[in-house]
Design a protein around this motif. Structure first.
Motif, short mmCIF file in Angstrom:
data_model
loop_
_atom_site.label_atom_id
_atom_site.label_comp_id
_atom_site.label_asym_id
_atom_site.label_seq_id
_atom_site.Cartn_x
_atom_site.Cartn_y
_atom_site.Cartn_z
N GLN A 315 49.64 9.14 8.41
CA GLN A 315 50.50 7.96 8.48
C GLN A 315 50.48 7.17 7.19
OE1 GLN A 315 52.09 7.04 11.45
NE2 GLN A 315 51.33 8.85 12.49
N LYS A 316 49.30 7.08 6.60
CA LYS A 316 49.11 6.16 5.48
C LYS A 316 48.15 6.76 4.48
CE LYS A 316 49.68 1.46 7.32
NZ LYS A 316 50.70 1.02 6.37
N ASN A 317 48.34 6.33 3.23
CA ASN A 317 47.36 6.64 2.19
C ASN A 317 46.68 5.35 1.81
OD1 ASN A 317 48.47 9.29 2.08
ND2 ASN A 317 50.11 8.47 0.79
N THR A 357 52.46 6.44 -2.17
CA THR A 357 52.52 5.08 -1.64
C THR A 357 51.20 4.80 -0.93
OG1 THR A 357 54.88 5.25 -1.39
CG2 THR A 357 53.79 3.56 -0.09
N TYR A 358 50.56 3.72 -1.34
CA TYR A 358 49.23 3.41 -0.83
C TYR A 358 49.18 2.02 -0.20
CZ TYR A 358 47.57 7.07 -4.08
OH TYR A 358 47.36 8.24 -4.75
N ASP A 359 48.30 1.87 0.78
CA ASP A 359 47.83 0.54 1.13
C ASP A 359 46.60 0.31 0.26
OD1 ASP A 359 49.80 0.17 2.94
OD2 ASP A 359 48.50 -0.11 4.69
N TRP A 370 43.03 -6.29 3.21
CA TRP A 370 43.99 -5.53 2.40
C TRP A 370 44.48 -6.43 1.28
CZ3 TRP A 370 48.94 -7.58 2.19
CH2 TRP A 370 49.24 -8.55 3.17
N HIS A 373 50.26 -3.90 0.70
CA HIS A 373 50.76 -2.87 1.61
C HIS A 373 51.81 -2.03 0.91
CE1 HIS A 373 48.63 -3.91 5.17
NE2 HIS A 373 49.21 -5.08 5.36
N GLU A 374 51.77 -0.72 1.15
CA GLU A 374 52.84 0.20 0.73
C GLU A 374 53.23 0.03 -0.72
OE1 GLU A 374 55.80 0.85 3.68
OE2 GLU A 374 54.08 1.45 4.92
#
Ligand code: PLP
Length: 438
Positions: A315-317, A357-359, A370, A373-374
């Protein structure tokens, strides 16, 4: 002209005139940020003196030819080396605690140019500020008026006061940083103001000298300021008609900066508009005060950090950095945005960088930790990133959560850099603590 090939002027980052890539390496003024990282480690806050003075100059231009005093709202960044820059430039200070008063005095600030804001001043803080001879107490309630008067009478002094009035205008900013609305804890209600002024004027220990308001923070539009000015001037008329003359009007702080395509008015342009209104209403000769914080320091600072690990998921990096919510609390507090850029552009020979694309997150054990985001970044572990717009409400809100040491701070001035705060140690963190004898 010579026929030498001149290098194109380096492109400054938009909204950050003192921050630019030269030879693919990020510079603040004439200092290479990667060099500071080698010398001082990360996370590291770096501030540009020229950026602070240029932000101040915009206000000074706006007030040219007027009786005006700029009081830096030091809660935005209260480090001594930062205060010293503003003290040397002739600024006053807006303080909100006795501790901030001590900081101003330690940095060489002028006590007479201090105004003391805040809803909860203690009697001890009032005594301390009266003894130091500050310029004005911005009082926020009737109970505080009574307390301040009795403290002043006991010291055989007169406390100079202004009353913070809540003009009930919506600054259209984040609810946590809007302060001029009716249901807010700050100031006295517009409709109670005249009565509260009459009460203040009747108290033996007080000398009423002004009126103030502060409607919020990160305001990016002139309209709420213009509306607040109208509301305040209406009150000045009725307060003075009641026989209480006011020497100054203080319009607070709150002007926004560009974090993410924000377009606040420039300070001088905003004040041109406000002064036109002030003149039209016949108050052009009054002494003016303002209390800017963020707009003087926010875009003067960056926080430099190292990429520790990259973690790729379905879902996310995640890009895990060594700065966290204890260093940069604004995203966790207000979902705030900070631009994040590389300290060195991926140049010839750069290897291993993964564009994705990273958080961008810190090491603190909270999902709220955080920083961005993105974000599209091309990074590898060991690379360095600069978190922009980190001059205001970062270090001054930093904590030791997770027993993390607070970062070091550097002030850049041209090609020189000065360490203005050494990195904290765990020993220092534990110094006040004691084990129980068994
Ligand atoms: C926080 C504060 C300021 C400064 O606000 P900025 O948004 O940083 O300009 C000014 N005056 C008062 C009373 C404040 O509480």
């Amino acid at each position: 002209m010579s026929d030498l090939v001149t290098q194109a002027a380096p492109a400054a980052l938009p909204g950050h005139p003192f921050l630019a890539y030269r030879n693919e390496s990020l510079h603040l003024e004439d200092v290479t940020l990667s060099k500071l990282i080698r010398e001082h480690g990360t996370p590291l806050f770096v501030y540009s003196k020229a950026a602070m003075l240029s932000a101040l100059a915009a206000y000074q231009r706006g007030f040219a030819g007027r009786r005006a005093q700029i009081c830096y709202a030091m809660k935005a960044n209260s480090s001594l080396g930062v205060l010293q820059v503003f003290a040397q430039a002739g600024c006053g200070f807006d303080i909100v605690s006795g501790g901030e008063l001590d900081r101003v005095l330690a940095a060489g600030g002028d006590a007479q140019k201090i105004i003391f804001s805040g809803v909860g001043k203690t009697r001890a803080e009032m005594q301390h500020a009266l003894a130091a001879g500050i310029g004005c107490f911005n009082v926020e309630s009737e109970g505080e008026l009574d307390a301040l008067s009795s403290v002043a009478v006991a010291m055989n002094l007169l406390a100079p006061v202004s009353i913070r009035v809540n003009p009930n205008v919506d600054p259209k900013t984040h609810p946590y940083i809007s302060t001029g609305l009716k249901d807010n804890k700050f100031g006295v209600a517009h409709e109670d103001a005249l009565r509260v002024y009459q009460h203040a004027a009747s108290l033996k220990g007080l000398k009423v000298i002004g009126i103030d308001c502060h409607i919020g923070s990160q305001i990016t539009d002139a309209t709420p300021y213009l509306d607040a000015m109208d509301r305040i001037l209406d009150l000045v008329v009725s307060i003075e008609a009641a026989g209480i003359p006011l020497e100054h009007i203080d319009f607070g702080g709150g002007l926004g900066i560009n974090y993410n395509h924000d377009t606040p008015p420039a300070a001088d342009a905003l004040w041109q508009q406000l002064l036109t209104k002030l003149d039209a209403r016949g108050f052009g000769a009054k002494k003016l005060m303002i209390e800017p914080g963020r707009s003087l320091v926010g875009n003067a600072g960056v926080c430099l950090t190292e990429v520790l690990y990259l973690k790729f998921g379905e879902q996310k990096n995640f890009c895990i950095i060594d700065a966290a919510m204890n260093d940069l609390p604004r995203p966790a507090l207000y979902q705030a945005f900070h631009a994040i850029v590389p300290v060195a552009l991926p140049g010839i020979g750069a290897t291993g960088a993964t564009e994705a694309t990273y958080d961008v997150v810190g090491p603190v054990c909270e999902s709220g930790d955080w920083i961005g985001h993105e974000r599209a970044l091309s990074v590898a572990a060991g690379d360095h990133l600069a978190v922009l717009s980190a001059g205001a409400y970062c270090m001054s809100m930093a904590s030791n959560y997770n027993t993390r040491n607070r970062a070091a701070e550097i002030l850049v001035d041209g090609c020189k850099s000065h360490l203005i705060r050494r990195r904290e140690t765990v020993q220092e963190q534990m110094q006040q603590e004691r084990l129980v004898d068994s």
